[in-house]
Design a protein around this motif. Structure first.
Motif, PDB file in Angstrom:
ATOM      1  N   GLU A   1     -11.003  -8.511   7.017  1.00 35.71           N
ATOM      2  CA  GLU A   1     -11.351  -7.092   7.176  1.00 35.71           C
ATOM      3  C   GLU A   1     -10.209  -6.189   6.714  1.00 35.71           C
ATOM      4  N   LEU A   2      -8.987  -6.534   7.120  1.00 35.96           N
ATOM      5  CA  LEU A   2      -7.825  -5.731   6.723  1.00 35.96           C
ATOM      6  C   LEU A   2      -7.547  -5.857   5.232  1.00 35.96           C
ATOM      7  N   GLN A   3      -7.817  -7.012   4.666  1.00 31.17           N
ATOM      8  CA  GLN A   3      -7.611  -7.222   3.231  1.00 31.17           C
ATOM      9  C   GLN A   3      -8.464  -6.255   2.406  1.00 31.17           C
ATOM     10  N   MET A   4      -9.671  -5.995   2.881  1.00 30.80           N
ATOM     11  CA  MET A   4     -10.559  -5.075   2.162  1.00 30.80           C
ATOM     12  C   MET A   4     -10.064  -3.628   2.240  1.00 30.80           C
ATOM     13  N   ASN A   5      -9.293  -3.292   3.275  1.00 31.73           N
ATOM     14  CA  ASN A   5      -8.805  -1.927   3.467  1.00 31.73           C
ATOM     15  C   ASN A   5      -7.316  -1.798   3.166  1.00 31.73           C
ATOM     16  N   LYS A   6      -6.788  -2.686   2.352  1.00 30.52           N
ATOM     17  CA  LYS A   6      -5.349  -2.740   2.108  1.00 30.52           C
ATOM     18  C   LYS A   6      -4.796  -1.443   1.513  1.00 30.52           C
ATOM     19  N   GLU A   7      -5.453  -0.889   0.522  1.00 26.26           N
ATOM     20  CA  GLU A   7      -4.960   0.326  -0.141  1.00 26.26           C
ATOM     21  C   GLU A   7      -4.887   1.502   0.833  1.00 26.26           C
ATOM     22  N   SER A   8      -5.905   1.631   1.668  1.00 27.75           N
ATOM     23  CA  SER A   8      -5.915   2.697   2.664  1.00 27.75           C
ATOM     24  C   SER A   8      -4.793   2.501   3.686  1.00 27.75           C
ATOM     25  N   LEU A   9      -4.558   1.262   4.079  1.00 31.33           N
ATOM     26  CA  LEU A   9      -3.477   0.965   5.023  1.00 31.33           C
ATOM     27  C   LEU A   9      -2.113   1.307   4.431  1.00 31.33           C
ATOM     28  N   ILE A  10      -1.923   0.992   3.166  1.00 26.53           N
ATOM     29  CA  ILE A  10      -0.651   1.298   2.505  1.00 26.53           C
ATOM     30  C   ILE A  10      -0.408   2.806   2.498  1.00 26.53           C
ATOM     31  N   GLU A  11      -1.437   3.575   2.185  1.00 30.54           N
ATOM     32  CA  GLU A  11      -1.297   5.034   2.179  1.00 30.54           C
ATOM     33  C   GLU A  11      -0.942   5.563   3.562  1.00 30.54           C
ATOM     34  N   LYS A  12      -1.612   5.070   4.585  1.00 37.38           N
ATOM     35  CA  LYS A  12      -1.344   5.528   5.955  1.00 37.38           C
ATOM     36  C   LYS A  12       0.048   5.130   6.428  1.00 37.38           C
ATOM     37  N   LEU A  13       0.483   3.928   6.092  1.00 38.85           N
ATOM     38  CA  LEU A  13       1.820   3.481   6.486  1.00 38.85           C
ATOM     39  C   LEU A  13       2.903   4.300   5.792  1.00 38.85           C
ATOM     40  N   ASN A  14       2.706   4.597   4.521  1.00 32.37           N
ATOM     41  CA  ASN A  14       3.679   5.421   3.798  1.00 32.37           C
ATOM     42  C   ASN A  14       3.712   6.840   4.338  1.00 32.37           C
ATOM     43  N   GLU A  15       2.572   7.343   4.733  1.00 34.75           N
ATOM     44  CA  GLU A  15       2.516   8.680   5.332  1.00 34.75           C
ATOM     45  C   GLU A  15       3.281   8.691   6.656  1.00 34.75           C
ATOM     46  N   ALA A  16       3.109   7.650   7.456  1.00 36.09           N
ATOM     47  CA  ALA A  16       3.819   7.557   8.732  1.00 36.09           C
ATOM     48  C   ALA A  16       5.321   7.373   8.520  1.00 36.09           C
ATOM     49  N   ALA A  17       5.699   6.694   7.445  1.00 33.87           N
ATOM     50  CA  ALA A  17       7.115   6.462   7.156  1.00 33.87           C
ATOM     51  C   ALA A  17       7.794   7.708   6.600  1.00 33.87           C
ATOM     52  N   GLY A  18       7.008   8.598   6.011  1.00 33.83           N
ATOM     53  CA  GLY A  18       7.572   9.825   5.459  1.00 33.83           C
ATOM     54  C   GLY A  18       7.986   9.720   4.007  1.00 33.83           C
ATOM     55  N   MET A  19       7.811   8.553   3.418  1.00 32.91           N
ATOM     56  CA  MET A  19       8.124   8.358   2.009  1.00 32.91           C
ATOM     57  C   MET A  19       7.442   7.079   1.528  1.00 32.91           C
ATOM     58  N   PRO A  20       7.212   6.932   0.231  1.00 33.65           N
ATOM     59  CA  PRO A  20       6.583   5.693  -0.253  1.00 33.65           C
ATOM     60  C   PRO A  20       7.548   4.518  -0.127  1.00 33.65           C
TER      61      PRO A  20
END
Length: 97
Positions: free
Chosen positions: A70-89
């Motif tokens: 399930e998470l594999q299918m949403n990988k791109e969205s997860l990457i965007e959210k994690l980078n947003e939470a981190a404050g930088m790519p």
């Protein structure tokens, strides 16, 4: 006594972090790892065994193959959210194990 331009502690720290890219990157890495459990909640946290970041890749060890798919299918969205939470790519890929 001459009074120099005074700055708040917050301004001084902001300037320091802007100049020190290594420290800023390390803080962003820590935020990205911590954001995994915050973003996905307690349901996913129960099945998450280990999370760490190495060379801009987030490695996540899961105990559920169904959740992994399930998470594999949403990988791109997860990457965007994690980078947003981190404050930088900082996260470019996620490896789900």
């Amino acid at each position: 006594m001459l009074k120099h331009e005074s700055k708040s502690i917050g301004d001084i720290l902001s300037e320091y972090f802007e100049e020190n890219t290594f420290l800023r990157t390390k803080i962003a890495e820590h935020r990205a790892v911590a954001a995994w459990r915050e973003l996905l909640g307690s349901g996913v946290s129960k099945y998450t065994k280990n999370v760490y970041l190495k060379r801009n890749t987030l490695y996540v060890q899961l105990s559920s193959s169904v959740l992994r798919a399930e998470l594999q299918m949403n990988k791109e969205s997860l990457i965007e959210k994690l980078n947003e939470a981190a404050g930088m790519p900082i996260v470019y890929d996620i490896i789900l194990r």
